[in-house]
Design an enzyme around this catalytic site. Structure first.
Site, PDB file in Angstrom:
ATOM      1  N   GLU A  30     -38.316  22.480  52.237  1.00 41.66           N
ATOM      2  CA  GLU A  30     -36.893  23.658  51.869  1.00 41.66           C
ATOM      3  C   GLU A  30     -37.110  24.498  52.283  1.00 41.66           C
ATOM      4  OE1 GLU A  30     -34.595  26.220  50.258  1.00 41.66           O
ATOM      5  OE2 GLU A  30     -34.823  24.423  48.991  1.00 41.66           O
ATOM      6  N   GLN A  31     -36.255  24.828  52.749  1.00 41.93           N
ATOM      7  CA  GLN A  31     -36.249  25.932  54.242  1.00 41.93           C
ATOM      8  C   GLN A  31     -35.919  27.250  53.647  1.00 41.93           C
ATOM      9  OE1 GLN A  31     -32.519  26.112  55.795  1.00 41.93           O
ATOM     10  NE2 GLN A  31     -30.987  26.713  54.411  1.00 41.93           N
ATOM     11  N   ARG A 104     -28.033  30.312  36.277  1.00 40.01           N
ATOM     12  CA  ARG A 104     -28.415  29.011  36.976  1.00 40.01           C
ATOM     13  C   ARG A 104     -29.633  29.188  37.448  1.00 40.01           C
ATOM     14  NH1 ARG A 104     -24.461  25.998  40.358  1.00 40.01           N
ATOM     15  NH2 ARG A 104     -25.280  24.874  41.532  1.00 40.01           N
ATOM     16  N   TYR A 209     -18.028  32.742  29.568  1.00 44.70           N
ATOM     17  CA  TYR A 209     -18.773  32.674  28.000  1.00 44.70           C
ATOM     18  C   TYR A 209     -19.867  33.660  28.813  1.00 44.70           C
ATOM     19  CZ  TYR A 209     -19.971  29.716  31.948  1.00 44.70           C
ATOM     20  OH  TYR A 209     -20.820  28.827  33.408  1.00 44.70           O
ATOM     21  N   ASP A 286     -24.258  17.922  46.018  1.00 38.78           N
ATOM     22  CA  ASP A 286     -23.293  18.537  46.889  1.00 38.78           C
ATOM     23  C   ASP A 286     -23.400  17.414  48.293  1.00 38.78           C
ATOM     24  OD1 ASP A 286     -22.194  19.607  44.583  1.00 38.78           O
ATOM     25  OD2 ASP A 286     -23.099  21.471  45.825  1.00 38.78           O
TER      26      ASP A 286
END
Length: 392
Positions: A30-31, A104, A209, A286
């Site tokens: 991970e960067q 998230r 929501y 993605d």
């Protein structure tokens, strides 16, 4: 079998956990210097929460979530209900897992906490991926060359790996942008808002929501735009969101007015690919199939990718990795591409102008809800991805 996963978003973390569950050694690269996840609300349908249960994470995630009983679709001008679809206990009984609404960051934190720290290399920027017949390699900005039997590129919508594998290919602006905000529950307690609702109007729609066990209201207000920056941190100009949704139901406007910090971001997608893998390297999430969020399936599809990847490579030897990746892609590509298409179509339907087309849409939705109870896309929630067989 040794694997390197590039990118520690939701897809990369889920892939790491799924490959570890399949018995393999995984290094997550991970960067950023620490695990962080920006963004706000996220919806997880039963197809995704079923995978979280297999990863022994469902209880931890559900403890931070809200569980809606239904989703309400409404008209933009007066809030009249078009229809409602069931999402609560009935949906959980039907599809074998709950529908959850959560922040998230809470999902990201639960996934990250399950990855052993010794398997993670933070602050490591990947500048190249290559391979030979025996191994795949990741080159870092510091000049290291890390080797493994498999490289999974979960490096997001602006994926460099996608270009390294398949050539020049840029993210595509969807001609839509969105305002997003989080409001404490007490700021909107007087508005009698549905727990999960989508308000449909000409060229726009508005979704809200609860997240964090009902402590926060997540708001996403989507509108057409000729240009917009793809950024989770770009702030809207004061009052901009009110001008964009002028004339909408008073509850919508009050929510937008009371939102303190409002962010504005452009919604981008990626064109469908004919394949995601080359040899010992594959895309996931993605980087493979970024989509508009209008069926709330972006994160879910990445989680499903991870589950099928782990299943396709369960027990695989290093020599069997390319064939295992072929199985993974055969099982996931057509489904993810279909969801991409369906999500774009949903946006078009949501934004119909007032008149006969919108009236016909509302009638179709109401009839479907009366006959089936669940949303049309819910038919896919019943599919257990680990029980599917790869098409020949």
């Amino acid at each position: 079998m040794r694997a390197i996963v590039v990118g520690a978003g939701i897809g990369g973390l889920a892939a790491t956990l799924s490959l570890r569950r399949a018995g393999h050694e995984v290094t997550l690269v991970e960067q950023t210097p620490r695990f962080t996840e920006v963004g706000a609300g996220i919806q997880l349908a039963p197809n995704a929460t079923r995978v979280l249960r297999r990863l022994d994470l469902l209880d931890a995630v559900a403890a931070q979530a809200a569980r809606p009983s239904h989703v309400s679709f409404r008209t933009w001008s007066d809030g009249a209900e078009i229809c409602r679809y069931t999402l609560g206990r009935e949906a959980e009984d039907e599809f074998g897992a709950p529908y959850l609404l959560l922040h998230r960051a809470d999902l990201h934190q639960a996934l990250a906490a399950a990855v052993p720290p010794g398997s993670v290399r933070l602050n490591t920027v990947v500048v190249g991926i290559d391979q030979d017949d025996e191994s795949a390699y990741v080159t870092t900005a510091s000049g290291e060359r890390l080797g493994a039997d498999l490289v999974v590129a979960a490096d997001g919508i602006r994926s460099a790996a996608r270009q390294w594998l398949f050539g020049a290919d840029e993210a595509v602006f969807s001609k839509t942008a969105a305002y997003r905000a989080l409001l404490p529950a007490d700021q909107v307690a007087d508005l009698d808002l549905p727990e999960l609702a989508a308000w449909l109007g000409p060229g726009r729609h508005f979704v809200h929501y609860w997240v964090r066990r009902g402590e926060l209201l997540n708001v996403v207000a989507v509108f057409g735009a000729e240009a917009a920056q793809e950024s989770w941190t770009a702030r809207a100009e004061p009052g901009e969101q009110l001008r964009e949704f002028d004339g909408w139901d008073s509850r919508v406007l009050k929510v937008l007015e009371r939102a303190g910090q409002v962010f504005r971001y452009g919604i981008y997608t990626r064109a469908p690919l004919a394949r995601w893998n080359v040899g010992r390297v594959t895309l996931l999430g993605d980087s493979a199939h970024a989509m508009v969020p209008f069926q709330a399936q972006g994160a879910a599809q990445a989680i499903l990718d991870a589950a099928v990847l782990g299943d396709a490579l369960a027990g695989a030897t290093p020599a069997e990795v390319p064939a295992g990746l072929d199985r993974y892609v055969r099982r996931r590509l057509s489904t993810a591409t279909s969801v991409q298409t369906g999500s774009a179509r949903a946006g078009e339907e949501f934004h119909l102008p007032d008149g006969p087309e919108a009236q016909a849409r509302n009638a179709r939705m109401a009839a479907y809800a009366a006959e089936h109870g669940f949303m049309p896309q819910a038919t896919a929630w019943a599919v257990d991805v680990l029980d599917q067989q790869a098409p020949s």
